[in-house]
Design a protein around this motif. Structure first.
Motif, mmCIF file in Angstrom:
data_model
loop_
_atom_site.group_PDB
_atom_site.id
_atom_site.type_symbol
_atom_site.label_atom_id
_atom_site.label_comp_id
_atom_site.label_asym_id
_atom_site.label_seq_id
_atom_site.Cartn_x
_atom_site.Cartn_y
_atom_site.Cartn_z
ATOM 1 N N CYS A 36 30.958 20.991 36.613
ATOM 2 C CA CYS A 36 29.604 21.236 36.117
ATOM 3 C C CYS A 36 29.686 21.896 34.751
ATOM 4 C CB CYS A 36 28.826 22.153 37.070
ATOM 5 S SG CYS A 36 28.596 21.490 38.724
ATOM 6 N N ASP A 37 28.683 21.657 33.924
ATOM 7 C CA ASP A 37 28.616 22.379 32.654
ATOM 8 C C ASP A 37 27.979 23.745 32.895
ATOM 9 O OD1 ASP A 37 25.878 21.981 32.899
ATOM 10 O OD2 ASP A 37 25.880 20.214 31.581
ATOM 11 N N THR A 43 29.049 16.945 35.543
ATOM 12 C CA THR A 43 29.617 16.176 34.430
ATOM 13 C C THR A 43 30.581 15.100 34.898
ATOM 14 O OG1 THR A 43 31.294 17.898 34.168
ATOM 15 C CG2 THR A 43 29.337 18.028 32.742
ATOM 16 N N THR A 126 33.736 26.383 29.329
ATOM 17 C CA THR A 126 32.879 25.244 29.020
ATOM 18 C C THR A 126 32.187 24.703 30.265
ATOM 19 O OG1 THR A 126 34.713 23.703 29.309
ATOM 20 C CG2 THR A 126 34.344 24.580 27.081
ATOM 21 N N GLY A 127 32.544 25.249 31.395
ATOM 22 C CA GLY A 127 31.961 24.791 32.652
ATOM 23 C C GLY A 127 32.795 25.305 33.822
#
Length: 538
Positions: A36-37, A43, A126-127
Motif C-alpha cells: 500500500c502507499d 499498489t 514510501t508505503g
C-alpha cells in the motif's frame, strides 16, 4: 470465485517492469503479499492474496474500502487499529496482528498479518509491505501483480513518457522487490543456480538457518541437509524433480548453522528465461517445527488412548471372568455354611474358605486399580513368580477342580519380568479351557524348561539377545483338528457350541505378545491339546 493465471505467467498484467527471473521467484512465495502507499491505496498484490480475498481489487483502492476485516473475536476491525494504519502513521515500526477476513461469499479466513515499512534508497518510507499467513488454509501460491499506465494526449508524447516511465519503473520495482524479499522474515527465500549453489539470501533465511550473506553465498544448499539425506542424494533428487516437473515439495528435518535441527517445508521452483530455458531455482523454506512437535504429541496421545482402550477391554474381561471363581466359591461355601451352623469346626473351616476367596477378590481388584493408574506399559512390568501364579489359580479353581476330579501337576516354574495381572489371566484362561473341554479322568500338566536357540529362531520377531522360558500346558481332553490351530487364537472364534465369548485364547495370544513372547498349540481329537509358551527371562 478464485482468479487463475496462465501457466508460466505469474504477473498477468501487461507491461510489468520486473527484471528477468524476479517475477517467477516472487510467484513461488507461498504467502499472500500486497503493498500500500502512504494513503493506504493498494499498489500491487500477488495471486495468493487475491485467492485469500476472493476477489481482485482495483489498483489504488484504499485497503479499508476494499477489505472487510474483523478482530479475532468477530467484532469489526477499526481502521486505526489495523497494522497497516499503525505502521504508516509511525505508531509501530513493524506490526503483526491476527485478523479475520470476510470474503464476498461470506466465508471467513483467519490470518496473521505482518506489516513492514517500504523504504526507498534514501531510507524514506514510501508505503508498506503486507505479508498474510492464512492459518485457515495452508496452501499458499504467490504471484506479483503490477499495473499502471497513464493515458496521454498524443502518440509521440505517449511513447516518450512510456520510455521514461519504464526506465524509472524498472529501477523502482527492482529496488522495491529486493526490499520486500529481503524483509520477509517468516520464509527463507533463496535463489539457486542450476547446480544448487546459493546466489541470493534474504533475512528470513538468515533468521531460520543462522547464516549471514557472507557465510553462505556461493555454497551449495546440500549443507542444510542431514548426513543421511546427503548420502541418499535427497538434495540432488529434489533439484532433478524441480527441473523435470517445474516444482518439488518436501518436508523433513533440516540443519541450522549451529547444528540444531528444524522441521522445514521446502518448495523448489524452476526459474525460466524468456526462451523458457531453466536459469536456476527458487527455494522457499518455512520453519514448521512447532507444528511437527504438536503432531508428534498428538501421535503420543493417540498411542496412550489406544493403550487405555486396551486396558478397558482387559478390565471388562477381568470383571466378567477372573472374579467369577472367587465369587463362586463365596456363594457355594456360604450355602454350605448355612447348613453347618450346628457344627462349629466345619463352619469355621467354611468361613476360612469364604474369607480366603474374598481376600483373593480384594487383591485382584487392587491389582486392577494399580493397573489403571499406570500411564505406560513398561511401568506395569515387575518380577513375577509363576509358581505363585499357578498356586493362586489352583485356589481360585478349587471347587471346579474337585467337581471335575481334575489332576493338576506342574514342575517348578521360573521367575520372569512381566505384568502380574496379565500373566494370571494367561494361565487362568489356559487352565479353564483345559478343564472345560476335559474328558474322563482329566490330567493337566504344566512344565518348564529353557528354550533351545533352534526353537526361538523359528520366530524371527523374538529378541535374539534374550533367553526364553519354554512353558507347556498339556491336557488329555477333547482336542481338535490341527488345521484349526491358528483359528483358536482369533477373537470370537469357537470350535464348539460350548458357552463362552470366544475371546479367552485371543487374549492369551495378546498377553504373550505384550511380553515379547510367542504361543502355539498342537492338538488331536480324543487325545488332547498342548500349548507351548515362550516368554523372555533375561
Amino acid at each position: 470465485m478464485e482468479a487463475s493465471n496462465p501457466k508460466n505467467n505469474p504477473i498477468p498484467q501487461s507491461g510489468n517492469n520486473y527484471p528477468p527471473g524476479f517475477t517467477a521467484l516472487l510467484g513461488s512465495i507461498p504467502a499472500p503479499i500486497y503493498t500500500c502507499d502512504l494513503e493506504g491505496g493498494i499498489t500491487f498484490y500477488n495471486t495468493a492474496a487475491e485467492r485469500l480475498w476472493g476477489k481482485a481489487p482495483e489498483m489504488g483502492i484504499k485497503w479499508y474500502k476494499f477489505l472487510k476485516l474483523h478482530e479475532p473475536d468477530g467484532s469489526p476491525l477499526k481502521k486505526e487499529r489495523c497494522p497497516v494504519t499503525e505502521v504508516i502513521s509511525g505508531i509501530s515500526a513493524t506490526k503483526q496482528k491476527e485478523l479475520v477476513i470476510e470474503r464476498p461469499d461470506g466465508a471467513q479466513r483467519n490470518i496473521i498479518l505482518t506489516v513492514h515499512p517500504l523504504l526507498d534508497t534514501g531510507g524514506r518510507m514510501t508505503g508498506v509491505t503486507n505479508v498474510a499467513e492464512d492459518i485457515t488454509d495452508k496452501k499458499l501460491e504467490d504471484e506479483l501483480l503490477y499495473a499502471g499506465e497513464n493515458k496521454y494526449r498524443s502518440l509521440p508524447e505517449l511513447l516518450e513518457r512510456k520510455v521514461e516511465e519504464r526506465t524509472f519503473s524498472l529501477k523502482e520495482s527492482e529496488e522495491r522487490y529486493h526490499k520486500m524479499i529481503e524483509e520477509v522474515q517468516d520464509y527463507a527465500i533463496i535463489l539457486l543456480d542450476r547446480d544448487g549453489y546459493i546466489q541470493n539470501w534474504n533475512l528470513g533465511a538468515e533468521k531460520i538457518k543462522g547464516y549471514t550473506d557472507e557465510e553462505i553465498i556461493g555454497k551449495n544448499f546440500r549443507l542444510f541437509y542431514q548426513p543421511h539425506d546427503r548420502e541418499d542424494k535427497l538434495p540432488e533428487r529434489l533439484i532433478t524433480k524441480a527441473h523435470d516437473t517445474g516444482r518439488a515439495v518436501h518436508e523433513g528435518w533440516r540443519l541450522r548453522k549451529d547444528g540444531s535441527k528444524f522441521w522445514g517445508l521446502v518448495v523448489i521452483t524452476a526459474l525460466h528465461d524468456d526462451e523458457n530455458k531453466i536459469i536456476g531455482f527458487s527455494k522457499v523454506t518455512r520453519d514448521l517445527t512447532e507444528r511437527k512437535l504438536a503432531d508428534d504429541r498428538m501421535q503420543d496421545y493417540a498411542k496412550e488412548i489406544e493403550f487405555r482402550n486396551k486396558q478397558l477391554e482387559e478390565y471388562a474381561y477381568i470383571a466378567s471372568h477372573d472374579l467369577q471363581e472367587p465369587l463362586r466359591k463365596i456363594q457355594i461355601f456360604a450355602e454350605m455354611l448355612e447348613g453347618s451352623l450346628h457344627n462349629e469346626t466345619l463352619a469355621k473351616k467354611q468361613l476360612e474358605k469364604i474369607n480366603a476367596a474374598a481376600q483373593r477378590m480384594s487383591n485382584l481388584i487392587k491389582d486392577v486399580l494399580k493397573y489403571s493408574q499406570l500411564s505406560r506399559a513398561d511401568e506395569l512390568f515387575e518380577e513375577v513368580d509363576l509358581n505363585e501364579v499357578i498356586h493362586t489359580i489352583k485356589e481360585d479353581f478349587e471347587l471346579l477342580i474337585a467337581e471335575k476330579n481334575v489332576q493338576l501337576e506342574n514342575t517348578p516354574l521360573p521367575v520372569i519380568k512381566g505384568i502380574p495381572t496379565q500373566l494370571h489371566q494367561l494361565f487362568a484362561n489356559l487352565l479353564n479351557n483345559a478343564i472345560k473341554f476335559s474328558s474322563e479322568n482329566p490330567l493337566i500338566e504344566i512344565s518348564y524348561e529353557e528354550a533351545a536357540s533352534e526353537l526361538t529362531l523359528l520366530y524371527p520377531h523374538l529378541n535374539s539377545s534374550l533367553s526364553f522360558a519354554k512353558i507347556t500346558v498339556k491336557d488329555n481332553g477333547m482336542g481338535f483338528e490341527q488345521q484349526y490351530g491358528e483359528q483358536v487364537f482369533k477373537m470370537f472364534k469357537r470350535l464348539t457350541d460350548n458357552s463362552g465369548t470366544g475371546i479367552g485364547l485371543a487374549l492369551c495370544k495378546k498377553i504373550v505378545e505384550n511380553h515379547g513372547g510367542e504361543i502355539s498349540v498342537i492338538s488331536e481329537p480324543g487325545v488332547g491339546t498342548e500349548f507351548t509358551i515362550l516368554l523372555p527371562v533375561g
